[in-house]
Structure formats: structure tokens, C-alpha cells
Design a protein around this motif. Sequence first.
Motif, PDB file in Angstrom:
ATOM      1  N   PRO A 198       0.796  -1.328  -0.154  1.00 55.31           N
ATOM      2  CA  PRO A 198       0.160   0.158  -0.005  1.00 55.31           C
ATOM      3  C   PRO A 198       0.713   1.139  -0.360  1.00 55.31           C
ATOM      4  CG  PRO A 198      -0.181  -1.072   2.239  1.00 55.31           C
ATOM      5  CD  PRO A 198       0.943  -1.930   1.433  1.00 55.31           C
ATOM      6  N   TYR A 212      -6.535  -2.587  -1.057  1.00 54.86           N
ATOM      7  CA  TYR A 212      -6.219  -1.772   0.679  1.00 54.86           C
ATOM      8  C   TYR A 212      -7.266  -0.819   0.895  1.00 54.86           C
ATOM      9  CZ  TYR A 212      -1.564  -3.680  -0.622  1.00 54.86           C
ATOM     10  OH  TYR A 212      -0.510  -4.593  -0.844  1.00 54.86           O
ATOM     11  N   TRP A 257      -3.390   0.543   6.452  1.00 59.15           N
ATOM     12  CA  TRP A 257      -3.926  -0.261   5.384  1.00 59.15           C
ATOM     13  C   TRP A 257      -3.817  -1.478   5.303  1.00 59.15           C
ATOM     14  CZ3 TRP A 257      -6.705   3.617   2.388  1.00 59.15           C
ATOM     15  CH2 TRP A 257      -5.962   4.154   2.014  1.00 59.15           C
TER      16      TRP A 257
END
Length: 172
Positions: free
Chosen positions: A26, A86, A104
Motif C-alpha cells: 500500500p 487496500y 491500510w
Amino acid sequence: MKRLILAAALILSACQEEEAKAPPAPVELTEVALSYFCQMNVAEHGGPKGQIHLDGFPAPLFFAQVRDLAAYVKSPEREAEITAIYVSDMGAAASWQQPGSNNWIDARGAHFVVGSNVAGGMGAPEVVPFATAKAAAQFMEHYGGTVTGFEGIPDDAVLGPVDLDQRLETPS
């Protein structure tokens, strides 16, 4: 000896393929991230956020609401293969107004509260993600809804028109 070299080459090749298929990590949410659908600054809106990584794209698509992220995934008009999804872990968020820039979690393993009476960052009913079933259940007890996995988010919760006149809460 040739067999040993060939076997080693095949194993190395297989390992490199596995490494190449690993999903991208992420990306931290910054002040310049724009929401995919509305092109508004994501960080200026409260509630959970999302990001989708697409094959061949250097940066993720950001979403100001998880509802919008789920709508994108359900849409047949995507631009490329999705390599990672995410969402904000609202159990780790400082508050609804400060959902976090780096908390995330993989959407496919998250627990979502659907059908609660809360508004997301863009004012529409929100699909609220949590890393744990316990955190999702606690949120559900206070704001209503049901808990489901990513694949269980119903189409009617994220697709179609939204009644922006309905009374929704903004969690603290």
C-alpha cells in the motif's frame, strides 16, 4: 551436472515468478492524493479510504469512500487487472475525521460493516472496514448494519443512486 544446473535454473525461475506476482505494498495517503471518481482531495474528507493497484500502472487509484472503491471493483469497465486492494482499518483510526494515512489492510481479508447509518467522506452511506471481526461487531452494535467480507458486499450497497437527504451520522 547438466541436470543439476537445469534444475537450479528452473527453481530460480519459479522463485522469480512468485516474486513478480507478489502484490504491491500500500501507498501512504498524502495531501496530494485525488479521489478517482470526483478528483477531489482524498485527505480533506473523513471516513475510511481505499486504494486499488492496477497491473501496469505506477500509482494506485485512491477513493475518498470505500463505497466508491467497491463500486469500482464491481464495475465491468475497469482499465486493467487489479493487483491489490487496500482499505483503511477504522479500528486503528484516530477518529472518523482522521482515518489515518498508513493503516491500510488488504480488503480481501477485512471485515466490513454494511448498511449502517453512517455517512462516508462524500456524504453517501459508507461501507466501513476493520481488520478484526470484533472491531466490526462493536461498530455495528453502535451504528447498525451487518458484518461481511469483501466479496459479500451487496451490489445495492455500493451501486446505483444515493439519497443524500437521508439522515446519516458522522462517527466521532
